[in-house]
Scaffold this motif. Structure first.
Motif, PDB file in Angstrom:
ATOM      1  N   THR A  45      13.666   5.253 -16.835  1.00 23.42           N
ATOM      2  CA  THR A  45      12.053   5.501 -16.576  1.00 23.42           C
ATOM      3  C   THR A  45      11.114   4.697 -15.928  1.00 23.42           C
ATOM      4  N   LYS A  54       5.358   8.650 -14.057  1.00 24.72           N
ATOM      5  CA  LYS A  54       6.789   7.960 -14.269  1.00 24.72           C
ATOM      6  C   LYS A  54       8.279   8.491 -13.717  1.00 24.72           C
ATOM      7  N   GLY A 217      10.321  11.647 -19.023  1.00 28.78           N
ATOM      8  CA  GLY A 217      11.324  10.773 -18.516  1.00 28.78           C
ATOM      9  C   GLY A 217      12.993  10.609 -19.593  1.00 28.78           C
ATOM     10  N   HIS A 344       9.527  16.911 -11.770  1.00 32.15           N
ATOM     11  CA  HIS A 344       9.772  17.098 -13.557  1.00 32.15           C
ATOM     12  C   HIS A 344       8.330  17.358 -13.238  1.00 32.15           C
ATOM     13  N   SER A 345       6.878  16.909 -12.181  1.00 32.54           N
ATOM     14  CA  SER A 345       5.378  17.175 -12.963  1.00 32.54           C
ATOM     15  C   SER A 345       5.517  18.774 -12.540  1.00 32.54           C
ATOM     16  N   ARG A 351       4.362  13.249 -17.458  1.00 37.63           N
ATOM     17  CA  ARG A 351       5.122  12.630 -15.582  1.00 37.63           C
ATOM     18  C   ARG A 351       3.840  12.067 -14.623  1.00 37.63           C
TER      19      ARG A 351
END
Length: 478
Positions: A45, A54, A217, A344-345, A351
């Protein structure tokens, strides 16, 4: 000179660390040598776009990380690993704004499928029920299975092509496209024999374990493995390129988390000319072109199911996905490619800066391609999420050469450690009763170029280390 270590592992990807942990747990003294300044192989990451954003440079969603028979039994939670489980494992949108979602709950999933409801249950019901009977044999070299009847039932479904299996079971094109979304992870043409196996394994693991990812990550997965390994007494050496095995400390066994091309470049290995010839004949598969984005807001998918999914498969008809995966093996890329998207966030605010977001996507491309396909990827996402392009603050692009520079195991951008067609699914890197062994009795291969192949599951490393134990330390009791 006396041996400083019992075993040395070259490469700190998930397979190398799995091998190291397994040997260290059994009482051996081990060390890991990594050529990069950061451990993890393709599981790292970094801030690729803007400060505070990230991005997972390689592996992003780890569907087999938790499903792995080896990793799931390690105390990684005690070493900082926290899994995040989106409500939807993966979603598949269509141009009218609707979508299908793969939930962990098999019955919630089939409620969407209309006339294909019973067919999906017939295809996946017994597989999910019997998963713990067959998963260890699925993620192993060819051997007589522990539960032969359950394994045979899986094999009969897995052997056909994804196209043949989906046409046999499903009537609706949307259900076929939904199945293709996971089957196309194979990077094979969907009319190839055994391409159905990828769709079966990945979808069944979603219904069994979801498709989780590590908080903060994918690199945190590696951090937890390393922390556990070092707590057992294992040692790690970074910035340690191995060009000659004779430059390493003495050991009884050396395990290489490398693909055949890198291994052939290492000096001091006692390999026969025939074995070298067979390694040179090893086939690498399609590459990928990848983009990471820093975004001002989440991807504005038309479908709510897509907004609650960690992974989104883009390919709006079965024909579109078939064409995309067929063309890459003929040296070209479709104008409407199959796209894998990870976000992901929305589920992990660590992130990105507050109020901002990250996303990640790639398409399959011919091995070694250096073309920029960012416009094709963004156009496909825009079809499912109008206004997406307006949310982009910055982007980072990686073609196949960039990926190979990032991690030399990604030869030509191949993220699976070699082509995973029927000729190399179990017989990798060569046809052998012991695929992890080499003619040099000290040297073993533990990378994804050995069974069971690509993915962050560590099982190649585990099985290679078990072979080391059998060959060199069978009298050790622990």
């Amino acid at each position: 000179m006396p041996n400083k270590y019992d075993a040395i592992i070259i490469g700190s990807g998930s397979n190398g660390l799995a091998a190291a942990i397994n040997l260290q747990k059994k009482g051996l003294s081990t060390a890991v040598f990594e050529q990069a300044s950061t451990p993890g192989g393709a599981t790292r990451t970094q801030e690729l776009t803007l400060p505070g954003f990230k991005h997972d440079v390689g592996s992003a969603i780890l569907p087999l990380g938790l499903a792995s028979p080896f990793f799931r039994n390690l105390p990684l939670k005690d070493h900082g690993l926290e899994w995040i489980h989106p409500e939807v494992a993966y979603a598949h949108p269509f141009e009218d704004g609707t979508s299908y979602a793969c939930y962990k709950d098999l019955f919630k999933t089939v409620e969407q499928l209309g006339e294909d409801r019973e067919a999906y249950l017939k295809l996946f019901g017994s597989l999910v029920k019997d998963w713990e009977k067959i998963d260890e044999d699925l993620m192993a070299p060819l051997r007589f299975p522990k539960y032969p009847i359950a394994f045979m039932k899986f094999g009969l479904k897995a052997l056909p092509s994804a196209r043949l299996l989906s046409n046999y079971f499903f009537k609706n094109d949307r259900t076929k496209a939904f199945f293709y979304g996971s089957a196309a992870h194979s990077t094979l043409p969907l009319n190839n024999i055994a391409s159905a196996s990828f769709g079966l394994v990945l979808s069944a693991s979603a219904h069994k374990y979801n498709w989780p990812f590590p908080k903060g990550g994918a690199g945190n997965f590696i951090k937890s493995l390393l922390d556990y390994y070092q707590s057992l007494g294992g040692e790690l050496f970074l910035n340690s390129m191995v060009n000659d095995i004779r430059d390493l400390p003495n050991a009884y066994a050396f395990l290489f988390d490398l693909t055949p091309r890198q291994i052939l470049n290492i000096k001091g290995l006692n390999f026969s000319d025939l074995y070298r010839k067979r390694l040179k004949a090893y086939k690498y598969g399609a590459g990928v072109f990848k983009i990471d984005w820093a975004l001002s807001e989440p991807i504005p998918f038309k479908s709510e199911k897509c907004r609650t999914a960690g992974t989104i498969h883009l390919g709006f008809t079965p024909g579109e996905i078939e064409n995309s995966e067929r063309r890459i093996h003929r040296g070209s890329v479709s104008k409407t490619p199959y796209v894998l998207v990870a976000q992901h966030s929305p589920f992990d605010p660590t992130r990105a800066p507050e109020g901002k977001h990250t996303a990640w996507a790639y398409i399959h491309v011919p091995n070694g391609s250096v073309e920029d396909h960012s416009a094709l990827i963004e156009d496909q996402i825009e079809r499912a999420a109008p206004g997406f392009k307006d949310t982009i603050l910055a982007r980072s692009k990686m073609n196949t050469h960039d990926l190979e520079r990032f991690n030399p195991n990604l030869v030509g951008g191949d993220i699976n450690g070699g082509k995973q067609d029927i000729t190399q699914m179990f017989t990798r890197p060569i046809i052998s009763t012991s695929p992890y062994s080499t003619p040099d009795p000290r040297v073993y291969i533990c990378s994804s170029s050995t069974p069971p192949g690509g993915g962050v599951h560590g099982m190649s490393g585990f099985h290679a280390s078990e072979k080391v134990m059998k060959d060199h330390f069978k009298d050790l009791k622990k």
